[in-house]
Design an enzyme around this catalytic site. Structure first.
Site, PDB file in Angstrom:
ATOM      1  N   ASP A  89      17.236   5.101   0.646  1.00 17.57           N
ATOM      2  CA  ASP A  89      16.197   4.818  -0.340  1.00 17.57           C
ATOM      3  C   ASP A  89      15.245   3.828   0.320  1.00 17.57           C
ATOM      4  OD1 ASP A  89      14.564   3.976  -2.385  1.00 17.57           O
ATOM      5  OD2 ASP A  89      16.183   3.374  -3.748  1.00 17.57           O
TER       6      ASP A  89
ATOM      7  N   LYS B  39       5.236   1.922  -4.558  1.00 21.75           N
ATOM      8  CA  LYS B  39       5.413   0.589  -3.991  1.00 21.75           C
ATOM      9  C   LYS B  39       4.507   0.390  -2.772  1.00 21.75           C
ATOM     10  CE  LYS B  39       8.761  -0.110  -6.954  1.00 21.75           C
ATOM     11  NZ  LYS B  39      10.093   0.419  -6.767  1.00 21.75           N
TER      12      LYS B  39
ATOM     13  N   TRP C 139      18.893  -1.449  -7.561  1.00 24.94           N
ATOM     14  CA  TRP C 139      18.580  -0.040  -7.321  1.00 24.94           C
ATOM     15  C   TRP C 139      19.727   0.654  -6.600  1.00 24.94           C
ATOM     16  CZ3 TRP C 139      15.172   1.243 -10.553  1.00 24.94           C
ATOM     17  CH2 TRP C 139      14.068   0.430 -10.834  1.00 24.94           C
TER      18      TRP C 139
HETATM   19  C1  LIG Z   1      11.234   0.903  -7.664  1.00 26.56           C
HETATM   20  C2  LIG Z   1      12.438   1.336  -6.956  1.00 26.56           C
HETATM   21  C3  LIG Z   1      13.211   2.426  -7.412  1.00 26.56           C
HETATM   22  C4  LIG Z   1      12.903   3.168  -8.694  1.00 26.56           C
HETATM   23  O1  LIG Z   1      11.763   3.921  -8.568  1.00 26.56           O
HETATM   24  P1  LIG Z   1      11.221   4.837  -9.772  1.00 26.56           P
HETATM   25  O2  LIG Z   1      10.171   5.638  -9.072  1.00 26.56           O
HETATM   26  O3  LIG Z   1      10.674   3.904 -10.800  1.00 26.56           O
HETATM   27  O4  LIG Z   1      12.332   5.655 -10.286  1.00 26.56           O
HETATM   28  C5  LIG Z   1      14.298   2.811  -6.665  1.00 26.56           C
HETATM   29  N1  LIG Z   1      14.637   2.170  -5.533  1.00 26.56           N
HETATM   30  C6  LIG Z   1      13.932   1.115  -5.068  1.00 26.56           C
HETATM   31  C7  LIG Z   1      14.352   0.440  -3.805  1.00 26.56           C
HETATM   32  C8  LIG Z   1      12.813   0.673  -5.757  1.00 26.56           C
HETATM   33  O5  LIG Z   1      12.096  -0.363  -5.306  1.00 26.56           O
END
Ligand SMILES: *Cc1c(COP(=O)(O)O)cnc(C)c1O
Length: 355
Positions: A168, A192, A101
Site C-alpha cells: 500500500d 494523497k 491503514w
Molecule cells: C488514505 C489511505 C488509505 C485509504 O484510502 P481511501 O482511498 O480513502 O480508501 C489507505 N492506506 C493509506 C496508507 C492511506 O494513506
C-alpha cells in the site's frame, strides 16, 4: 499561491496541473465539450488512459508483465480485493502492522484466510517501524504499508519478501525512487500524492492472477480490469485525467529530483522541530516520514494558540489526525519548499513571542 496547503489528503496538486484541468473542464482538446462531458470510450479519453498507464510504468521502471489499473473504491477496497484474489481460504497472508491503514487491511484479509501479523507497533501507538521479524516463505503474500499517513512513519528501507510482495503506497507513491520490480502488486489511492480523489492506482503482475478456486465477483476480480484495460465499466474519467497530468509533471521534473525536493522539505521541518524548544517529534527518528511530519508541543496547553497563530499566516491543514492530536504537516510532491519555510518561520516567531 493562495494559502500554504498541508492537507493530508485530498491534498495539494501542482498548480499548473490544476490550471490545465480547469481548462479541460470547459473544453477538452478543442472538442467543444468538457472532460466531464465526454464518453470514456471516446478516442480522446482512451488516449488519456493509455498515457496514464504508460507513465506509471515508465516512472516505476516496470515492463509489460505489469498492468496498471485506475479503479474506483479507494485504497480501502483494495484491502478486500487483495485477499479475495491472492489468499486461498486454507492459506496464510503475512502483514506488517504499522498503522491504522495497515491494521484495516489485515482485518479485511481475515475474512478470506489466515493472517499472520509478523510484527506490530500498535502497543506504542505506531510510533516506530518494527524491524526484527521473519516473513514465512510459505505465506501467500507479504503486505506492507510504505508510509503511515496518520502517524508520520515511513519504511526508509523496504524489507525483503520471500513470497509475493504487496504494498500500500497510498501516501508516498512516486515521492521517491524504489526498485518497484520487487513488488507483485502495488496500490495507491490517488488523492494523497498523485491526483484528486476518485481513482485508485493498482499495478499488478499479471502472472500472479487466476490462482484462486473461489468465485470472485466480476468487479472485484483484477482479471476483469486487466482484460479490458481498466475500461470494463466507466472508469473515474476526470480523476484519471488529472492523475495523467500529474504524472506528466512528475516525469518533467524526474523522480530523482522529486525525491531530493521531498527530502529537503522534510529535513528543513524536522531540523526546526528538533531545534525549537517548544516542539518535539512523535516518532522514532530513523522512521520519520518525508511525507507526513507529526509533532507536538512540549507544553500541550500552547497548541491551541499555535494553531491560531498558524492560521493567521495561511498555514492550512496542520492539525494532527483526530486519533493522535498535535500537528501533522503533509509535504506531498506538489507542496513547494516555500510553504515549509513559512511553517518554520511561524514556529520561530511563535518561539520569540513566548520568550
Ligand atoms: C488514505 C489511505 C488509505 C485509504 O484510502 P481511501 O482511498 O480513502 O480508501 C489507505 N492506506 C493509506 C496508507 C492511506 O494513506
Amino acid at each position: 499561491m493562495k494559502v500554504h496547503n498541508f492537507n493530508a489528503g485530498p491534498a495539494i496538486l501542482p498548480q499548473e496541473v490544476v490550471q490545465e484541468a480547469a481548462k479541460a473542464v470547459l473544453d477538452f482538446n478543442n472538442s467543444g465539450m468538457g472532460i466531464l462531458e465526454i464518453s470514456h470510450r471516446s478516442k480522446d479519453f482512451m488516449a488519456v488512459m493509455d498515457e496514464a498507464q504508460a507513465l506509471v510504468k515508465e516512472l516505476c521502471g516496470l515492463g509489460d508483465e505489469y498492468k496498471v489499473l485506475f479503479l474506483q473504491g479507494g485504497a480501502s477496497t483494495q484491502f478486500m480485493m487483495i485477499p479475495y484474489n491472492l489468499l486461498p481460504q486454507e492459506g496464510t497472508a503475512a502483514y506488517l502492522d504499522t498503522g491504522v491503514w495497515a491494521n484495516k487491511a489485515l482485518k479485511e484479509a481475515k475474512n478470506f484466510g489466515t493472517v499472520n501479523v509478523v510484527a506490530s507497533s500498535k502497543d506504542s501507538n505506531y510510533s516506530f517501524i518494527p524491524k526484527d521479524y521473519t516473513v514465512p516463505a510459505d505465506a501467500a503474500y507479504f503486505h506492507i504499508t510504505t508510509n503511515n499517513t496518520i502517524y508520520g512513519t515511513q519504511l526508509q528501507t523496504l524489507p525483503k519478501s520471500p513470497t509475493l510482495y504487496v504494498a500500500d503506497m497510498s501516501s508516498d507513491f512516486l515521492s521517491r525512487r524504489h526498485d518497484f520490480s520487487q513488488f507483485d502488486l502495488i496500490y495507491a489511492g490517488a488523492q494523497k500524492n498523485v491526483g484528486p480523489a476518485g481513482a485508485t492506482i493498482v499495478i499488478v503482475k499479471e502472472s500472479i492472477l487466476g490462482k484462486m478456486s473461489r468465485v470472485i465477483p466480476t468487479m472485484l476480480d483484477y482479471r476483469t480490469h486487466v482484460k479490458d484495460g481498466s475500461m470494463f465499466n466507466t472508469p473515474p474519467v476526470f480523476s484519471t485525467y488529472v492523475c495523467m497530468l500529474t504524472l506528466r509533471w512528475i516525469k518533467k521534473h524526474g523522480l530523482a529530483n522529486i525525491e531530493k525536493m521531498n527530502l529537503d522539505k522534510a529535513t528543513l521541518l524536522y531540523n526546526e522541530i528538533d531545534r525549537n524548544p517548544l516542539f518535539k517529534g512523535t516518532t522514532a527518528v530513523e522512521d520519520r516520514s518525508w511525507m507526513n511530519v507529526n509533532f507536538v508541543m512540549n507544553d500541550a496547553s500552547m497548541e491551541e494558540d499555535f494553531k491560531k497563530f498558524a492560521k493567521e499566516r495561511n498555514l492550512i491543514g496542520i492539525a494532527g489526525h483526530r486519533s493522535v492530536g498535535g500537528f501533522r504537516a503533509s509535504l506531498y510532491n506538489a507542496l513547494p519548499i516555500e510553504s515549509v519555510q513559512a511553517l518554520v518561520s511561524a514556529m520561530q516567531d511563535f518561539e520569540k513571542s513566548k520568550a
